[in-house]
Design a protein around this motif. Structure first.
Motif, mmCIF file in Angstrom:
data_model
loop_
_atom_site.group_PDB
_atom_site.id
_atom_site.type_symbol
_atom_site.label_atom_id
_atom_site.label_comp_id
_atom_site.label_asym_id
_atom_site.label_seq_id
_atom_site.Cartn_x
_atom_site.Cartn_y
_atom_site.Cartn_z
ATOM 1 N N ALA A 179 0.844 -1.204 0.000
ATOM 2 C CA ALA A 179 0.000 0.000 0.000
ATOM 3 C C ALA A 179 0.876 1.250 0.000
ATOM 4 C CB ALA A 179 -0.919 -0.003 1.217
ATOM 5 N N ILE A 180 1.943 1.239 0.806
ATOM 6 C CA ILE A 180 2.867 2.377 0.888
ATOM 7 C C ILE A 180 3.474 2.663 -0.483
ATOM 8 C CG2 ILE A 180 5.138 3.079 1.785
ATOM 9 C CD1 ILE A 180 4.286 1.702 4.460
ATOM 10 N N SER A 181 3.859 1.595 -1.198
ATOM 11 C CA SER A 181 4.468 1.754 -2.520
ATOM 12 C C SER A 181 3.527 2.491 -3.477
ATOM 13 C CB SER A 181 4.818 0.369 -3.077
ATOM 14 O OG SER A 181 5.366 0.491 -4.352
ATOM 15 N N ASP A 182 2.244 2.111 -3.489
ATOM 16 C CA ASP A 182 1.265 2.783 -4.353
ATOM 17 C C ASP A 182 1.018 4.223 -3.910
ATOM 18 O OD1 ASP A 182 0.658 1.103 -6.432
ATOM 19 O OD2 ASP A 182 -0.945 0.053 -5.398
ATOM 20 N N LEU A 183 0.930 4.425 -2.602
ATOM 21 C CA LEU A 183 0.657 5.778 -2.086
ATOM 22 C C LEU A 183 1.818 6.726 -2.364
ATOM 23 C CD1 LEU A 183 -1.090 4.785 1.251
ATOM 24 C CD2 LEU A 183 -2.168 6.001 -0.640
ATOM 25 N N LYS A 190 -0.031 13.323 -7.955
ATOM 26 C CA LYS A 190 -1.008 14.384 -7.638
ATOM 27 C C LYS A 190 -0.330 15.495 -6.855
ATOM 28 C CE LYS A 190 -5.167 13.055 -6.104
ATOM 29 N NZ LYS A 190 -6.174 12.194 -5.398
ATOM 30 N N ASN A 191 -0.564 16.726 -7.246
ATOM 31 C CA ASN A 191 0.027 17.860 -6.534
ATOM 32 C C ASN A 191 -0.614 18.022 -5.154
ATOM 33 O OD1 ASN A 191 1.674 18.520 -8.722
ATOM 34 N ND2 ASN A 191 0.089 19.777 -9.667
ATOM 35 N N ASP A 192 0.208 18.423 -4.176
ATOM 36 C CA ASP A 192 -0.269 18.721 -2.818
ATOM 37 C C ASP A 192 -1.112 17.581 -2.242
ATOM 38 O OD1 ASP A 192 0.975 21.140 -3.188
ATOM 39 O OD2 ASP A 192 -0.856 22.201 -3.747
ATOM 40 N N ASN A 193 -0.636 16.354 -2.422
ATOM 41 C CA ASN A 193 -1.408 15.190 -1.966
ATOM 42 C C ASN A 193 -1.141 14.920 -0.479
ATOM 43 O OD1 ASN A 193 -2.889 12.851 -1.801
ATOM 44 N ND2 ASN A 193 -1.954 11.872 -3.583
ATOM 45 N N THR A 194 -1.691 15.766 0.369
ATOM 46 C CA THR A 194 -1.485 15.627 1.828
ATOM 47 C C THR A 194 -2.057 14.306 2.339
ATOM 48 O OG1 THR A 194 -3.519 16.880 2.190
ATOM 49 C CG2 THR A 194 -1.441 18.106 2.324
ATOM 50 N N GLU A 195 -3.157 13.872 1.751
ATOM 51 C CA GLU A 195 -3.815 12.634 2.199
ATOM 52 C C GLU A 195 -2.887 11.432 2.028
ATOM 53 O OE1 GLU A 195 -6.774 10.587 4.084
ATOM 54 O OE2 GLU A 195 -6.603 12.757 3.788
ATOM 55 N N ALA A 196 -2.149 11.414 0.905
ATOM 56 C CA ALA A 196 -1.218 10.299 0.663
ATOM 57 C C ALA A 196 -0.113 10.290 1.713
ATOM 58 C CB ALA A 196 -0.606 10.410 -0.731
ATOM 59 N N PHE A 197 0.464 11.463 1.989
ATOM 60 C CA PHE A 197 1.532 11.538 2.994
ATOM 61 C C PHE A 197 1.020 11.131 4.380
ATOM 62 C CE2 PHE A 197 3.533 14.545 -0.102
ATOM 63 C CZ PHE A 197 4.704 13.814 -0.291
ATOM 64 N N TYR A 198 -0.201 11.537 4.703
ATOM 65 C CA TYR A 198 -0.797 11.171 6.000
ATOM 66 C C TYR A 198 -0.955 9.652 6.104
ATOM 67 C CZ TYR A 198 -4.228 10.508 9.703
ATOM 68 O OH TYR A 198 -4.880 10.069 10.829
ATOM 69 N N ASP A 209 7.908 1.553 12.122
ATOM 70 C CA ASP A 209 8.955 2.394 11.509
ATOM 71 C C ASP A 209 8.706 3.856 11.884
ATOM 72 O OD1 ASP A 209 10.114 0.222 10.352
ATOM 73 O OD2 ASP A 209 9.223 0.497 8.389
ATOM 74 N N HIS A 210 8.981 4.179 13.145
ATOM 75 C CA HIS A 210 8.645 5.511 13.666
ATOM 76 C C HIS A 210 9.421 6.628 12.972
ATOM 77 C CE1 HIS A 210 12.361 5.312 16.137
ATOM 78 N NE2 HIS A 210 12.080 4.027 16.142
ATOM 79 N N GLU A 211 10.667 6.347 12.568
ATOM 80 C CA GLU A 211 11.476 7.391 11.920
ATOM 81 C C GLU A 211 10.914 7.744 10.539
ATOM 82 O OE1 GLU A 211 15.282 5.499 12.154
ATOM 83 O OE2 GLU A 211 15.856 6.621 13.960
ATOM 84 N N LEU A 212 10.550 6.714 9.768
ATOM 85 C CA LEU A 212 9.958 6.962 8.443
ATOM 86 C C LEU A 212 8.588 7.618 8.585
ATOM 87 C CD1 LEU A 212 10.956 3.706 6.528
ATOM 88 C CD2 LEU A 212 11.756 6.017 6.060
ATOM 89 N N SER A 213 7.859 7.223 9.617
ATOM 90 C CA SER A 213 6.542 7.821 9.872
ATOM 91 C C SER A 213 6.692 9.320 10.121
ATOM 92 C CB SER A 213 5.891 7.156 11.089
ATOM 93 O OG SER A 213 4.655 7.756 11.380
ATOM 94 N N LEU A 214 7.698 9.683 10.911
ATOM 95 C CA LEU A 214 7.940 11.095 11.227
ATOM 96 C C LEU A 214 8.334 11.869 9.969
ATOM 97 C CD1 LEU A 214 8.082 13.064 13.657
ATOM 98 C CD2 LEU A 214 10.503 12.518 13.858
ATOM 99 N N SER A 215 9.167 11.261 9.138
ATOM 100 C CA SER A 215 9.613 11.906 7.905
ATOM 101 C C SER A 215 8.430 12.191 6.967
ATOM 102 C CB SER A 215 10.630 10.996 7.205
ATOM 103 O OG SER A 215 10.927 11.474 5.933
ATOM 104 N N GLU A 216 7.515 11.223 6.821
ATOM 105 C CA GLU A 216 6.380 11.371 5.904
ATOM 106 C C GLU A 216 5.346 12.377 6.418
ATOM 107 O OE1 GLU A 216 6.142 10.143 2.885
ATOM 108 O OE2 GLU A 216 7.986 8.965 3.023
ATOM 109 N N VAL A 217 5.103 12.391 7.734
ATOM 110 C CA VAL A 217 4.104 13.336 8.267
ATOM 111 C C VAL A 217 4.640 14.768 8.176
ATOM 112 C CG1 VAL A 217 4.694 13.394 10.759
ATOM 113 C CG2 VAL A 217 2.301 13.525 10.035
ATOM 114 N N ARG A 218 5.951 14.915 8.208
ATOM 115 C CA ARG A 218 6.548 16.251 8.015
ATOM 116 C C ARG A 218 6.301 16.747 6.590
ATOM 117 N NH1 ARG A 218 11.960 14.978 11.514
ATOM 118 N NH2 ARG A 218 11.344 16.051 13.432
ATOM 119 N N GLU A 219 6.336 15.820 5.616
ATOM 120 C CA GLU A 219 6.035 16.190 4.221
ATOM 121 C C GLU A 219 4.608 16.708 4.105
ATOM 122 O OE1 GLU A 219 8.156 16.331 1.606
ATOM 123 O OE2 GLU A 219 9.694 15.820 3.081
ATOM 124 N N CYS A 220 3.705 16.080 4.836
ATOM 125 C CA CYS A 220 2.298 16.524 4.838
ATOM 126 C C CYS A 220 2.194 17.947 5.383
ATOM 127 C CB CYS A 220 1.461 15.572 5.705
ATOM 128 S SG CYS A 220 -0.247 16.107 5.937
#
Length: 476
Positions: A179-183, A190-198, A209-220
Motif C-alpha cells: 500500500a505504501i508503494s502505491d501511495l 497528484k500535486n499537494d497530496n497531503t492525504e497520501a503523505f498522512y 517504523d517511527h522514523e519513516l513515519s515522522l519523515s512522511e508526516v513532516r512532508e504533509c
C-alpha cells in the motif's frame, strides 16, 4: 521585422532539431523554448518541444504542448496519437478514446490508423477492467479487485485514483508495505497530496517504523501546516521517536536501568500497536542481559520469543543470560537457533563456541561453584567466600584421617579457585571456557600448580593478600 522574427524562429527550430538528433536534450529544449517565445502560434515549435519533454521523461510537461499543437492544427494526427497515449497512461480513458477516434476520422496514414485502432481496443479493455475492479471493491472482494487493478495499472501507470484504490485494497488485505508503494507513487502523481503523505505516515507508524513515519508526516505539514490530522499524528510520533532515541542513547552509554525505564515509557505511550511493545521488550531483554540481570533477561526475552520465535536478537541476549545462570545446554540451544537464521554473525559463532567450552568445563572443575559465588561476582565477594571456606575446610580442623584427606582435597580446590578468580587475566581465560590451571587446556602444558600434596600448603595463610607464606595459621 516579421520576416526577421520568423528567420530567428526557423534558426532555433533547425538548431534544436540537430541537438535533439545528437541526444543533447537540455540544449535542444532551450532552442525550442526560444522558438515558442519567438512565435507563440508556431505549432511545430510546440510539437518539437513536447518531443524533447517526452524524451526527458517529463510527460506532464509534454501534455500542454501537445494540446496547444492540436488547438493550432486540428488535423495533426501525430500529436493526437501522442496525446492519446499520455491520456491513456493517466487513466483518462474517455479523453484518450476521443483522440484515437478523431485520428481515425482525419485521413491518417496506414500506420497511424493501425495504431489508433489498437489503442482504442486497449482503452475499451481498460474500461471493462475498471468496472470489474470497482464492482469487486464494492463487494469487499479485495483480492479480485487487486487482480483487475494490476492489469489496468500495467497500462494506466499514472492513474493516481486507481493506485489509491489498490492501496486501500492492500491495506484491507493486510499488506501495508505494498500500500505504501502505491501511495508514494500517488504523492508524486497528484500535486499537494497531503492525504497520501498522512496515510503513508500512519502505515509506517503501525509497522513500527517511527522514523519513516515522522519523515512522511513532516512532508504533509510542509504542504499544509494547519492539516489537523497530520499535526495530531506528528505530535504522537515525535513524542515516541524522542523516547526511543533517548533510550538508545542510554544503551550506548551503558546506562541499562535508565534505558529500561525509557522503553517502559514507550509501551505506555503507544499501548495499542503491538509492534512497539515487542520492540520495547526486545530492547529491555537486551538491557537486562548486558546489565547481568539474567533472571529478568530470560523472562523478558522469552516473552519476545513466544511472539517471534525467530528473533535473533532475543535469542542471543537470552543465550548470554543463560550463560550467566550456568544453563549451558539452554544457551547452546539458543545460539544454534540464532545461527540458523544468521549463520555469518561472528558474535553468535563466538557465543556458541564459548557456551560449548563452558559446558565441557562445567563437567570438570568449576571454580565459581567451589567458592559458591555467581559468575558476575566482584573480587571482594570472591575473597570473602574464599576466606570463609578456607577457614571451614582447613585440614587442621579434622582429626579423622579419612576426613582430613577429604578436607585437604577441598582446601586445595578452594585455594585454586581463589588463585584463578582473583586474577583478572586467569579469570577471563576461565570465563572463556579455558581452565588456566588445567594442563590439558594449556598450550605446551605446564601441569597444574595446584596438583600438589597438602604438605606443600603447610603454613598457608588464607587471610594474607598473597605472596610468600609468612606464618602458620593455628586453629584451636
Amino acid at each position: 521585422a516579421e520576416c526577421g522574427v520568423n528567420a530567428d524562429v526557423e534558426k532555433h527550430l533547425e538548431l534544436g532539431k540537430k541537438l535533439l538528433a545528437a541526444g543533447q536534450l537540455a540544449e535542444a529544449l532551450s532552442q525550442f523554448h526560444a522558438a515558442v517565445d519567438g512565435d507563440p502560434d508556431n505549432y511545430i515549435a510546440y510539437y518539437r518541444r513536447a518531443t524533447v519533454f517526452l524524451a526527458m521523461g517529463k510527460s506532464k510537461a509534454a501534455l500542454p504542448d501537445l494540446t496547444k499543437v492540436i488547438e493550432l492544427k486540428m488535423d495533426f494526427t501525430a500529436a493526437r496519437l501522442q496525446r492519446g497515449h499520455l491520456l491513456l497512461k493517466q487513466g483518462k480513458l474517455d479523453e484518450a478514446e476521443d483522440d484515437f477516434k478523431k485520428v481515425l476520422k482525419s485521413n491518417p496514414s496506414e500506420n497511424e490508423e493501425k495504431e489508433a485502432q489498437s489503442q482504442l481496443l486497449k482503452s475499451d479493455e481498460m474500461q471493462r477492467l475498471r468496472s470489474q475492479a470497482l464492482e469487486a471493491f464494492e463487494s469487499a472482494d479485495y483480492t479480485a479487485a487487486i487482480t483487475f487493478l494490476d492489469k489496468i495499472l500495467e497500462v494506466c501507470v499514472w492513474d493516481a485514483e486507481l493506485r489509491e484504490l489498490r492501496a486501500e485494497c492492500f491495506i484491507k488485505e493486510g499488506e501495508p508495505r505494498k500500500a505504501i508503494s502505491d501511495l508514494k507513487a500517488t504523492s508524486k502523481l497528484k500535486n499537494d497530496n497531503t492525504e497520501a503523505f498522512y496515510k503513508i505516515s500512519t502505515l509506517y507508524y503501525q509497522l513500527g517504523d517511527h522514523e519513516l513515519s515522522l519523515s512522511e508526516v513532516r512532508e504533509c505539514l510542509k504542504l499544509d501546516q494547519d492539516h489537523k490530522r497530520c499535526f495530531a499524528h506528528y505530535k504522537q510520533v515525535k513524542k515516541l521517536n524522542k523516547l526511543i532515541e533517548s533510550a538508545e542513547e542510554l544503551i550506548r552509554d551503558g546506562r541499562y536501568t535508565d534505558a529500561t525505564s525509557k522503553y517502559e515509557s514507550v509501551m505506555k505511550t503507544e499501548p495499542s500497536i503491538a509492534e512497539y511493545t515487542v520492540r520495547s521488550k526486545e530492547r529491555i531483554c537486551h538491557c537486562f542481559s548486558k546489565d547481568e540481570k539474567p533472571v529478568e533477561a530470560i523472562r523478558v526475552c522469552s516473552e519476545v520469543l513466544q511472539i517471534e520465535p525467530d528473533n535473533v536478537n532475543a535469542l542471543k541476549d537470552r543465550a548470554e543470560a543463560y550463560l550467566i545462570e550456568e544453563m549451558y545446554d539452554e544457551a547452546i540451544q539458543d545460539y544454534e537457533a540464532a545461527q540458523e537464521h544468521n549463520e555469518n554473525d561472528q558474535q553468535i559463532r563466538e557465543g556458541l563456541e564459548k557456551a560449548q567450552r563452558l559446558l565441557k568445563q562445567s563437567q570438570k572443575r568449576d571454580y565459581y561453584k567451589i567458592l559458591g559465588v555467581k559468575r558476575n561476582a566482584k573480587k571482594q565477594e570472591i575473597i570473602k567466600a574464599y576466606r570463609k571456606l578456607a577457614l571451614q575446610w582447613h585440614p587442621d580442623n579434622f582429626q579423622n584421617e579419612e576426613e582430613k584427606k577429604k578436607a585437604e582435597k577441598k582446601f586445595i580446590d578452594i585455594a585454586a579457585a581463589k588463585e584463578v578468580l582473583s586474577d583478572p587475566e586467569m579469570r577471563k581465560k576461565f570465563d572463556d571456557g579455558e581452565d588456566p590451571l588445567d594442563a590439558e587446556s594449556q598450550q605446551g602444558g605446564g601441569g597444574n600448580p595446584f596438583h600438589r600434596s597438602w604438605n606443600s600448603w603447610q603454613g598457608f595463610n588464607p587471610f594474607s593478600s598473597g605472596g610468600p607464606f609468612r606464618f602458620k595459621f593455628h586453629f584451636n
